[in-house]
Design a protein around this motif. Sequence first.
Motif, PDB file in Angstrom:
ATOM      1  N   TYR A  48     -13.305  -2.752  12.279  1.00  0.00           N
ATOM      2  CA  TYR A  48     -13.568  -1.296  11.894  1.00  0.00           C
ATOM      3  C   TYR A  48     -15.557  -0.842  11.705  1.00  0.00           C
ATOM      4  O   TYR A  48     -15.763   0.228  11.812  1.00  0.00           O
ATOM      5  CB  TYR A  48     -13.312  -1.366   9.967  1.00  0.00           C
ATOM      6  N   PHE A 108      -7.038   7.319   4.487  1.00  0.00           N
ATOM      7  CA  PHE A 108      -7.218   6.656   6.004  1.00  0.00           C
ATOM      8  C   PHE A 108      -6.042   7.666   6.523  1.00  0.00           C
ATOM      9  O   PHE A 108      -5.965   7.157   7.970  1.00  0.00           O
ATOM     10  CB  PHE A 108      -6.642   5.178   6.119  1.00  0.00           C
ATOM     11  N   ASN A 151      -8.426  -6.137  14.000  1.00  0.00           N
ATOM     12  CA  ASN A 151      -8.449  -5.211  13.674  1.00  0.00           C
ATOM     13  C   ASN A 151      -9.959  -4.648  13.765  1.00  0.00           C
ATOM     14  O   ASN A 151     -10.473  -5.723  13.876  1.00  0.00           O
ATOM     15  CB  ASN A 151      -8.651  -5.236  12.141  1.00  0.00           C
ATOM     16  N   GLU A 186      -5.525  -2.307  13.840  1.00  0.00           N
ATOM     17  CA  GLU A 186      -6.033  -1.562  12.443  1.00  0.00           C
ATOM     18  C   GLU A 186      -7.268  -1.345  13.775  1.00  0.00           C
ATOM     19  O   GLU A 186      -8.153  -2.131  14.320  1.00  0.00           O
ATOM     20  CB  GLU A 186      -5.951  -2.051  11.548  1.00  0.00           C
ATOM     21  N   GLU A 198      -5.837   1.804  -1.176  1.00  0.00           N
ATOM     22  CA  GLU A 198      -6.708   0.875  -0.617  1.00  0.00           C
ATOM     23  C   GLU A 198      -7.015   0.219  -1.698  1.00  0.00           C
ATOM     24  O   GLU A 198      -8.330  -0.135  -1.760  1.00  0.00           O
ATOM     25  CB  GLU A 198      -7.496   2.048  -0.479  1.00  0.00           C
ATOM     26  N   TRP A 199      -6.160  -0.909  -2.048  1.00  0.00           N
ATOM     27  CA  TRP A 199      -6.982  -2.473  -2.432  1.00  0.00           C
ATOM     28  C   TRP A 199      -7.425  -2.082  -3.442  1.00  0.00           C
ATOM     29  O   TRP A 199      -7.564  -1.024  -4.660  1.00  0.00           O
ATOM     30  CB  TRP A 199      -7.034  -3.603  -1.871  1.00  0.00           C
ATOM     31  N   HIS A 214       1.458  -8.885   4.134  1.00  0.00           N
ATOM     32  CA  HIS A 214      -0.096  -8.503   4.041  1.00  0.00           C
ATOM     33  C   HIS A 214      -0.632  -8.467   2.551  1.00  0.00           C
ATOM     34  O   HIS A 214      -0.567  -6.843   2.382  1.00  0.00           O
ATOM     35  CB  HIS A 214       0.517  -6.960   4.606  1.00  0.00           C
ATOM     36  N   TRP A 215      -0.814  -9.558   2.602  1.00  0.00           N
ATOM     37  CA  TRP A 215      -1.067 -10.178   0.735  1.00  0.00           C
ATOM     38  C   TRP A 215      -0.579  -9.823  -0.757  1.00  0.00           C
ATOM     39  O   TRP A 215      -1.478 -10.000  -1.998  1.00  0.00           O
ATOM     40  CB  TRP A 215      -2.694  -8.600   1.051  1.00  0.00           C
ATOM     41  N   ASN A 251      -2.115 -10.800   8.349  1.00  0.00           N
ATOM     42  CA  ASN A 251      -2.808  -9.661   8.610  1.00  0.00           C
ATOM     43  C   ASN A 251      -4.073 -10.744   7.979  1.00  0.00           C
ATOM     44  O   ASN A 251      -4.022 -10.562   6.434  1.00  0.00           O
ATOM     45  CB  ASN A 251      -2.318  -8.780   7.787  1.00  0.00           C
ATOM     46  N   GLU A 252      -5.234 -10.568   8.873  1.00  0.00           N
ATOM     47  CA  GLU A 252      -6.385 -10.698   7.814  1.00  0.00           C
ATOM     48  C   GLU A 252      -6.252 -11.884   7.432  1.00  0.00           C
ATOM     49  O   GLU A 252      -6.837 -11.425   5.921  1.00  0.00           O
ATOM     50  CB  GLU A 252      -6.864  -9.537   6.775  1.00  0.00           C
ATOM     51  N   GLN A 305       0.544  -0.865  -0.179  1.00  0.00           N
ATOM     52  CA  GLN A 305       0.394   0.043   0.020  1.00  0.00           C
ATOM     53  C   GLN A 305       1.121   1.125   0.039  1.00  0.00           C
ATOM     54  O   GLN A 305       0.279   2.074  -0.401  1.00  0.00           O
ATOM     55  CB  GLN A 305      -1.217  -0.145   1.308  1.00  0.00           C
ATOM     56  N   TRP A 342      -4.773   2.573  11.839  1.00  0.00           N
ATOM     57  CA  TRP A 342      -4.740   2.456  10.073  1.00  0.00           C
ATOM     58  C   TRP A 342      -5.026   3.625   9.622  1.00  0.00           C
ATOM     59  O   TRP A 342      -6.726   4.307   9.762  1.00  0.00           O
ATOM     60  CB  TRP A 342      -5.605   1.377  10.618  1.00  0.00           C
TER      61      TRP A 342
HETATM   62  C1  FCB Z   1      -7.742  -4.179   6.733  1.00  0.00           C
HETATM   63  C2  FCB Z   1      -6.080  -3.719   5.485  1.00  0.00           C
HETATM   64  C3  FCB Z   1      -5.635  -2.980   5.230  1.00  0.00           C
HETATM   65  C4  FCB Z   1      -6.576  -1.100   5.169  1.00  0.00           C
HETATM   66  C5  FCB Z   1      -7.415  -1.350   5.922  1.00  0.00           C
HETATM   67  C6  FCB Z   1      -8.371  -0.163   5.579  1.00  0.00           C
HETATM   68  O1  FCB Z   1      -8.781  -4.614   5.910  1.00  0.00           O
HETATM   69  O2  FCB Z   1      -5.491  -4.325   6.829  1.00  0.00           O
HETATM   70  O3  FCB Z   1      -4.702  -2.923   4.840  1.00  0.00           O
HETATM   71  O4  FCB Z   1      -6.656  -1.421   4.127  1.00  0.00           O
HETATM   72  O5  FCB Z   1      -8.210  -2.679   6.190  1.00  0.00           O
END
Ligand code: FCB
Length: 437
Positions: free
Chosen positions: A293, A410, A291, A350, A401-402, A121-122, A165-166, A22, A394
């Motif tokens: 949100y 962010f 994490n 996060e 952002e992917w 992380h992906w 990560n995730e 990122q 985060w």
């Molecule tokens: C999470 C990810 C991070 C970012 C945030 C907004 O899912 O770990 O890379 O994209 O969301």
Amino acid sequence: MLPPRTDFPDRFVFGAATSAYQIEGSAQGGAGLSHWDTFAATPGNIMDDSNGSRACDHLNRWPEDLDLIRDAGFDAYRFSTSWARVMPDGVNVNAEGLDFYDRLVDGMLDRGLRPFLTYHHWDLPAALSAQGGWQNRDIPARFADLCVTVNARIGDRVESAATLNEPWCIAWLSHFLGAHAPGLRDIRAASRAMHHVLLAHGTAIRALRAEGATNLGIVLNFETSQPADNSPAAERAAETQDAIYNQWFIRALMGQGYPEAALEGIGPHLPQGWQQDMDLIAQPLDWLGVNYYTRRLYTGNDGLWPQAAEVPGPLPKTQMDWEIRPEGLTEFLTRLARDHTGSLPLYVTENGMALAAGADIADDARRVQFIADHLRATKAAMDRGVDVRGFFYWSLLDNYEWGWGYGPRFGLVHVDYDTMARTPKASWHAFRSMLGG
Ligand code: FCB
């Protein structure tokens, strides 16, 4: 205003988080293509058709970025290593890549910042993706190899390390919902990935321990899943979603087995003999990263899969259209300790919000409020006896952002993607006032 630092124990860690793809700029420094590069090169996958080839040019601007973390008064920096940078073809090591992380970690220590590493992380090397990536039973060994290689170079100086990560995003979002690389929508691919990602974690933990690595964990994402109405069908949809998203990984990691409500759909497609892997998956951990949100609402639907039944909720939303619900963080932290992790130390690895360009600087008071509410939500869980050791915002910077591209912002620090200039926002200053940077 953010709550005073004295509301938290002295040893509580405040940090900022980023990830390699990122921010770094994937086209530089001898990195190989990752499946995010190839996913982004495929039309229609990314909202603004962008990619991470330049991103925030962190590869060259890292000293300034570390200065920004230090100057805000943060204790720690959560960063990730790029698999495709360290092993461009998934096998052979790119010395320039390891050199970069070596300098970066020294740069943190020079500034008094504690390095919190995430191995992956992906950004899976495209070469491994072409061999089936997370669907392939070989991936745990490949991943352990990455971790051991990185650990051999920087493990002596990082304070803590997360394998992944995730995993929900790595497996489900990417192989069933098709929203992330490799963009598949296939239940067999998804089910295999749901299992192999955990097997990769367990295999890597075992390999790292054999190398003497300490303070090892994993970062999971949690999202409140609730019925949109009081019909039994909506309740079932919310429960299934909760099982796939919030229980699958933590239950397996804690030796509690996969949740029944998720096995109904996933079980028939798991790799043969998966039951024999469960002990290796449930390696002892030193900490868990959380994490958090948002929450999502579900009505009933006829099929097995809740996603089809998602409806928008009534709460205020961020630029991502994610509902803002701080109490969900208190709920997850307390639920985790009660149902799964017991006395295992937890970190909020996060939490943050996106605001649209323009609003992100002018209207940053909304972000300050968001952070304040989530810090208080963290504290509320601690007041109930949950051992939470830290909070990472985060993200340090606006970044890639992917699938959303560069639209969502962010960051605590604004990035001008033409000039690459960094401008601290009001939220950065709010942390600075709180943390005495
Ligand atoms: C999470 C990810 C991070 C970012 C945030 C907004 O899912 O770990 O890379 O994209 O969301």
